[in-house]
Design an enzyme around this catalytic site. Structure first.
Site: not given
Length: 349
Positions: A212, A238, A249
Site C-alpha cells: 500500500e 493568466r 519568479q
C-alpha cells in the site's frame, strides 16, 4: 457518491483489470510485480479525477486481496481471489479502531476460538469501501498474552450474522471512497477463514502496508502530474499587471521546485518497487517513498490552489480536490510522523 454509483464505477475499474493487478494470474489476477502495478496505478491516478475511487480500488487490492494471495491457504485463495479480482466482491480493510490508529498493537477487537469457529467482537472505524463491501479483512486479538504475536487476520463476509455496517463517515477528501464504522457482535467466523496462521496478523499487516505504501501512492504521482500540468498552463496564460503570472519568479521558481520534488518522490517510489520485485525491499525504502509522495502531494495541491487564486479556492474540484485528497495521504497507511520514526530507526537512531 452513493453505493450504486460506487459499485458501477467499481465494476468499470475491475473490468480494466485494476482490482487484481498484482494477484497471481492463476487466481484471476494480472500477475504484475510492484513496479508494473505502480505504473498502472499512476496512470489510473493521472487519468481519473476521483482519487477516492482510485484509493478504494487500491485498498481492496493491496490491503485485502494481497494478504489473501500471500498468506492464505490454497482453498481460501481459490475461493476468494477470483471474486476479488473480477470485482464480483468488494473488500474493506478493517484494522483501525477508535483507540488504535497508528498503534496497531493496542487492538481491542477479539476473536476467541470456539471449536471450528472464532467468535469475533469489536468495532472498527474508517473502514474503506465499507458501505459497499461484500467482505472484510479483519484484524483481531486471538491471544492477549502474546502482544503483537497474538493478533490474527480473518476474512469475514458482510452478510455474516453479527456484522453491522454504519452510515458513510464525512471526510475532508477522498469522497469517492465510502468509509464507515463496522461492528462485530458475537460474529461466528470459520477457522478456515484465517489468513495465514493464528498470530500472524502483524506480519500480514506489515506485508500489506509495503504494497500500500508504494503502489497505492503511485496514484498520487499521477494526480500530481495532472494538477501540476494544469497549474503551469494557468501560469502561462493568466495575466496580471500586463504579463503572465508565470513571469514572476515567485511563481516560476515555486513550480520548478515542485517539479523537482515530484520527480524525486517518483524516483524513491519506483526504487522501492524495484527492490520489492527483487525481494530486497527494506522498511527504509518504503517509508521514504510514502513520506516523499504524500508530503509532495500536499505541497502541489496547496500551490495549485494558491496560484489559481480565487478560481482555486472556489472549490469546484478542478485543482482543489488534490489538496483535500492529499491531506489524508499523510495520515492513512501510517502517518508522516510514523514514517519518520521508521526512517530514524533504520538509521540507527
Amino acid at each position: 457518491m452513493n453505493t450504486d454509483d460506487f459499485r458501477e464505477a467499481w465494476r468499470s475499474a475491475a473490468g480494466d483489470g485494476l482490482a487484481g493487478l498484482c494477484v497471481p494470474s492463476r487466481f484471476g489476477g494480472g500477475g504484475l510485480g510492484a513496479w508494473g502495478t505502480a505504473e498502472r496505478v499512476e496512470a489510473f491516478g493521472r487519468e481519473h479525477h476521483d482519487l477516492g475511487l482510485v484509493f478504494g480500488v487500491m485498498a481492496h487490492l493491496l490491503a485485502c486481496a494481497m494478504p489473501v494471495a500471500e498468506f492464505a491457504d490454497d482453498a481460501l485463495r481459490a475461493e476468494v481471489l477470483p471474486r476479488l479480482c473480477s470485482g464480483e466482491w468488494i473488500a474493506g480493510n478493517a484494522i483501525t479502531e477508535k483507540d488504535a490508529g497508528s498503534d496497531t498493537s493496542k487492538l481491542s477487537t477479539t476473536a476467541v476460538r470456539s471449536g471450528e469457529h472464532y467468535l469475533l467482537n469489536g468495532e472498527k472505524s474508517f473502514v474503506s469501501n465499507a458501505t459497499a463491501a461484500d467482505v472484510f479483512v479483519v484484524y483481531a486479538v486471538t491471544d492477549p498474552a502474546l502482544g503483537y504475536l497474538g493478533i490474527s487476520a480473518l476474512l469475514v463476509e458482510r452478510d455474516s450474522a453479527g456484522v453491522t455496517v454504519g452510515e458513510p463517515l464525512p471526510k475532508l477528501g477522498l469522497a469517492g471512497c465510502p468509509a464507515a464504522v463496522v461492528r462485530f457482535d458475537d460474529c461466528q467466523v470459520p477457522v478456515t477463514s484465517l489468513i495465514g496462521r493464528e498470530g500472524a496478523g502483524a506480519a500480514v499487516f506489515r506485508a500489506s502496508m509495503r504494497w500500500e505504501r508504494t503502489c497505492l501512492f503511485a496514484a498520487y504521482l499521477g494526480a500530481m502530474d495532472r494538477v501540476l500540468g494544469r497549474t503551469v498552463e494557468h501560469a502561462r496564460t493568466r495575466r496580471q499587471f500586463g504579463r503572465p503570472i508565470g513571469a514572476n519568479q515567485a511563481v516560476s521558481h515555486r513550480l520548478a521546485d515542485l517539479k523537482v520534488r515530484v520527480e524525486a518522490a517518483r524516483a524513491l517510489l519506483y526504487r522501492a518497487c524495484a527492490a520489492m520485485d527483487r525481494d530486497e525491499v527494506s522498511d527504509l525504502d518504503v517509508a521514504m517513498a510514502k513520506l516523499a509522495v504524500s508530503e509532495a502531494a500536499v505541497e502541489v495541491g496547496l500551490a495549485a490552489v494558491q496560484i489559481f487564486g480565487a478560481a482555486g479556492y472556489a472549490g469546484d474540484g478542478a485543482v482543489d480536490a488534490l489538496l483535500r485528497d492529499a491531506v489524508g495521504s499523510t495520515i492513512f497507511s501510517g502517518t508522516s510522523e510514523i514514517q519518520r520514526e521508521i526512517i530514524a530507526k533504520e538509521l540507527g537512531l
